[in-house]
Motif scaffolding. Structure first.
Motif, PDB file in Angstrom:
ATOM      1  N   PHE A  34       7.619   1.887  -4.166  1.00  0.00           N
ATOM      2  CA  PHE A  34       8.607   2.837  -3.427  1.00  0.00           C
ATOM      3  C   PHE A  34      10.081   2.486  -3.711  1.00  0.00           C
ATOM      4  N   ARG A  35      10.244   1.472  -3.553  1.00  0.00           N
ATOM      5  CA  ARG A  35      11.546   0.695  -4.009  1.00  0.00           C
ATOM      6  C   ARG A  35      12.084   1.007  -5.226  1.00  0.00           C
ATOM      7  N   ARG A  36      11.228   0.661  -6.382  1.00  0.00           N
ATOM      8  CA  ARG A  36      11.499   0.938  -7.630  1.00  0.00           C
ATOM      9  C   ARG A  36      12.048   2.306  -8.081  1.00  0.00           C
ATOM     10  N   ARG A  37      11.030   3.297  -7.309  1.00  0.00           N
ATOM     11  CA  ARG A  37      11.007   4.573  -7.785  1.00  0.00           C
ATOM     12  C   ARG A  37      11.950   5.258  -7.267  1.00  0.00           C
ATOM     13  N   ASN A  38      12.433   4.929  -5.960  1.00  0.00           N
ATOM     14  CA  ASN A  38      13.260   5.635  -4.957  1.00  0.00           C
ATOM     15  C   ASN A  38      14.483   5.094  -4.803  1.00  0.00           C
ATOM     16  N   ILE A  39      14.835   3.837  -4.920  1.00  0.00           N
ATOM     17  CA  ILE A  39      16.126   3.331  -4.659  1.00  0.00           C
ATOM     18  C   ILE A  39      16.842   2.532  -5.952  1.00  0.00           C
ATOM     19  N   GLY A  40      18.193   3.058  -6.318  1.00  0.00           N
ATOM     20  CA  GLY A  40      18.753   2.384  -7.189  1.00  0.00           C
ATOM     21  C   GLY A  40      19.813   1.342  -6.876  1.00  0.00           C
ATOM     22  N   PHE A  41      19.673   0.406  -7.204  1.00  0.00           N
ATOM     23  CA  PHE A  41      20.589  -0.868  -6.812  1.00  0.00           C
ATOM     24  C   PHE A  41      21.634  -1.214  -8.057  1.00  0.00           C
ATOM     25  N   ILE A  42      22.922  -1.228  -7.593  1.00  0.00           N
ATOM     26  CA  ILE A  42      23.989  -1.816  -8.542  1.00  0.00           C
ATOM     27  C   ILE A  42      24.506  -3.041  -7.791  1.00  0.00           C
ATOM     28  N   PHE A  43      23.941  -4.099  -8.207  1.00  0.00           N
ATOM     29  CA  PHE A  43      24.701  -5.233  -7.403  1.00  0.00           C
ATOM     30  C   PHE A  43      25.999  -5.936  -7.857  1.00  0.00           C
ATOM     31  N   GLN A  44      26.544  -6.578  -6.810  1.00  0.00           N
ATOM     32  CA  GLN A  44      27.898  -6.809  -7.313  1.00  0.00           C
ATOM     33  C   GLN A  44      27.905  -7.761  -8.423  1.00  0.00           C
ATOM     34  N   ALA A  45      27.126  -8.859  -8.700  1.00  0.00           N
ATOM     35  CA  ALA A  45      27.118  -9.723  -9.706  1.00  0.00           C
ATOM     36  C   ALA A  45      25.899  -9.123 -10.375  1.00  0.00           C
ATOM     37  N   PHE A  46      26.149  -8.372 -11.689  1.00  0.00           N
ATOM     38  CA  PHE A  46      25.364  -7.093 -12.144  1.00  0.00           C
ATOM     39  C   PHE A  46      24.055  -7.545 -12.197  1.00  0.00           C
ATOM     40  N   ASN A  47      23.706  -8.729 -12.436  1.00  0.00           N
ATOM     41  CA  ASN A  47      22.408  -9.138 -12.451  1.00  0.00           C
ATOM     42  C   ASN A  47      21.457  -8.588 -13.838  1.00  0.00           C
ATOM     43  N   LEU A  48      22.147  -8.653 -14.982  1.00  0.00           N
ATOM     44  CA  LEU A  48      21.667  -8.003 -16.112  1.00  0.00           C
ATOM     45  C   LEU A  48      20.690  -9.017 -16.763  1.00  0.00           C
ATOM     46  N   ILE A  49      19.874  -8.852 -17.595  1.00  0.00           N
ATOM     47  CA  ILE A  49      19.097  -9.736 -18.235  1.00  0.00           C
ATOM     48  C   ILE A  49      19.658 -10.360 -19.277  1.00  0.00           C
ATOM     49  N   PRO A  50      20.109 -11.423 -19.400  1.00  0.00           N
ATOM     50  CA  PRO A  50      21.100 -11.902 -20.813  1.00  0.00           C
ATOM     51  C   PRO A  50      20.327 -11.726 -22.024  1.00  0.00           C
ATOM     52  N   GLU A  51      19.110 -11.938 -22.204  1.00  0.00           N
ATOM     53  CA  GLU A  51      18.270 -11.653 -23.357  1.00  0.00           C
ATOM     54  C   GLU A  51      18.079 -10.443 -23.999  1.00  0.00           C
ATOM     55  N   LEU A  52      18.299  -9.493 -23.149  1.00  0.00           N
ATOM     56  CA  LEU A  52      17.922  -8.030 -23.513  1.00  0.00           C
ATOM     57  C   LEU A  52      19.299  -7.249 -24.027  1.00  0.00           C
ATOM     58  N   THR A  53      18.951  -6.418 -24.672  1.00  0.00           N
ATOM     59  CA  THR A  53      20.170  -5.491 -25.009  1.00  0.00           C
ATOM     60  C   THR A  53      20.635  -4.407 -23.985  1.00  0.00           C
ATOM     61  N   VAL A  54      21.639  -3.839 -24.191  1.00  0.00           N
ATOM     62  CA  VAL A  54      22.140  -2.947 -23.324  1.00  0.00           C
ATOM     63  C   VAL A  54      21.031  -1.955 -22.972  1.00  0.00           C
ATOM     64  N   GLU A  55      20.216  -1.284 -24.134  1.00  0.00           N
ATOM     65  CA  GLU A  55      19.592  -0.361 -24.351  1.00  0.00           C
ATOM     66  C   GLU A  55      18.058  -0.860 -23.376  1.00  0.00           C
ATOM     67  N   GLN A  56      17.848  -2.057 -23.750  1.00  0.00           N
ATOM     68  CA  GLN A  56      16.694  -2.454 -23.009  1.00  0.00           C
ATOM     69  C   GLN A  56      16.819  -3.002 -21.686  1.00  0.00           C
ATOM     70  N   ASN A  57      17.979  -3.346 -21.411  1.00  0.00           N
ATOM     71  CA  ASN A  57      18.324  -3.485 -19.928  1.00  0.00           C
ATOM     72  C   ASN A  57      18.320  -2.188 -18.896  1.00  0.00           C
ATOM     73  N   ILE A  58      18.698  -1.269 -19.708  1.00  0.00           N
ATOM     74  CA  ILE A  58      18.721   0.116 -18.721  1.00  0.00           C
ATOM     75  C   ILE A  58      17.274   0.635 -18.672  1.00  0.00           C
ATOM     76  N   ILE A  59      16.479   0.566 -19.649  1.00  0.00           N
ATOM     77  CA  ILE A  59      15.115   0.826 -19.312  1.00  0.00           C
ATOM     78  C   ILE A  59      14.012   0.062 -18.971  1.00  0.00           C
ATOM     79  N   PHE A  60      14.653  -0.983 -18.760  1.00  0.00           N
ATOM     80  CA  PHE A  60      13.738  -2.118 -17.879  1.00  0.00           C
ATOM     81  C   PHE A  60      12.856  -1.662 -16.924  1.00  0.00           C
ATOM     82  N   PRO A  61      13.466  -1.030 -15.976  1.00  0.00           N
ATOM     83  CA  PRO A  61      12.797  -0.540 -14.604  1.00  0.00           C
ATOM     84  C   PRO A  61      11.710   0.555 -15.012  1.00  0.00           C
ATOM     85  N   VAL A  62      11.760   1.136 -16.029  1.00  0.00           N
ATOM     86  CA  VAL A  62      10.615   2.082 -16.474  1.00  0.00           C
ATOM     87  C   VAL A  62       9.576   1.346 -16.997  1.00  0.00           C
TER      88      VAL A  62
END
Ligand SMILES: Nc1ncnc2c1ncn2[C@@H]1O[C@H](COP(=O)(O)OP(=O)(O)O)[C@@H](O)[C@H]1O
Ligand SMILES: [Mg+2]
Length: 176
Positions: free
Chosen positions: A82-110
């Motif tokens: 439910f959390r994954r599908r209904n709530i979008g989080f933007i954290f203060q420290a962005f918590n991006l995955i360093p090994e993944l590209t921009v595009e891969q980070n964006i589609i990660f929840p999918v």
């Protein structure tokens, strides 16, 4: 029906002499499509409140309803989806995955949700976030603002009904 209903939420951290009552019977609701900013002095309970709304932590008492659903009444496994599908989080420290590209980070929840990315929507997001030229770059190769926009894209890719932008508006001075 309001998209978000916060009903008499209280949160006490710890117990005994060192316990902190961070939230005391907070009530409010937010209709769908509305933007809300939570403003208050440092330590007033903004992060605590957002953690409860995002179901990242449990309240001591009270309820949070998203789209009419009592989120703390759900089992952890159901709440995770439910959390994954209904709530979008933007954290203060962005918590991006360093090994993944921009595009891969964006589609990660999918991918986490065993879905196929909506390519057209991904292109739209890259366009509005002005990240088209950076789609194959790694987070370490981006500016702070670009990293933040990747985090926004990741928060929006599953078209959540509720997006919370944790911490960005934290202020040290009291505004009441
Ligand atoms: N994990 C925790 N354990 C104990 N006290 C906490 C914890 N997290 C926050 N607090 C306390 O709860 C109060 C509210 O904190 P917080 O929600 O982080 O405030 P804000 O985000 O408005 O600065 C503060 O007094 C803080 O010290
Ligand atoms: Mg905070």
């Amino acid at each position: 029906m309001d998209l978000l209903e916060v009903r008499s939420i209280s949160k006490t951290y710890g117990s005994g002499e060192t316990s902190v009552r961070a939230l005391k019977k907070v009530n409010f609701s937010v209709p769908k499509g509305e933007y809300v900013a939570i403003v208050g002095e440092s330590g007033s309970g903004k992060s605590t409140l957002l953690n409860m709304i995002g179901a990242l932590d449990n309240p001591t008492s009270g309820k949070v309803l998203i789209d009419g659903k009592d989120i703390f009444a759900m089992k952890e496994s159901k709440l995770t989806v439910f959390r994954r599908r209904n709530i979008g989080f933007i954290f203060q420290a962005f918590n991006l995955i360093p090994e993944l590209t921009v595009e891969q980070n964006i589609i990660f929840p999918v991918l986490l949700d065993y879905q196929k990315p909506d390519k057209k929507y991904l292109e739209e997001l890259l366009e509005v976030l002005n990240l088209k030229e950076r789609r194959n770059h790694l987070p370490s190769q981006l500016s702070g603002g670009q990293q933040q926009r990747v985090a926004i894209g990741r928060a929006l890719i599953l078209r959540p009904s509720l997006t919370s932008r944790l911490e960005i508006w934290t202020r040290r001075t009291a505004v009441r």
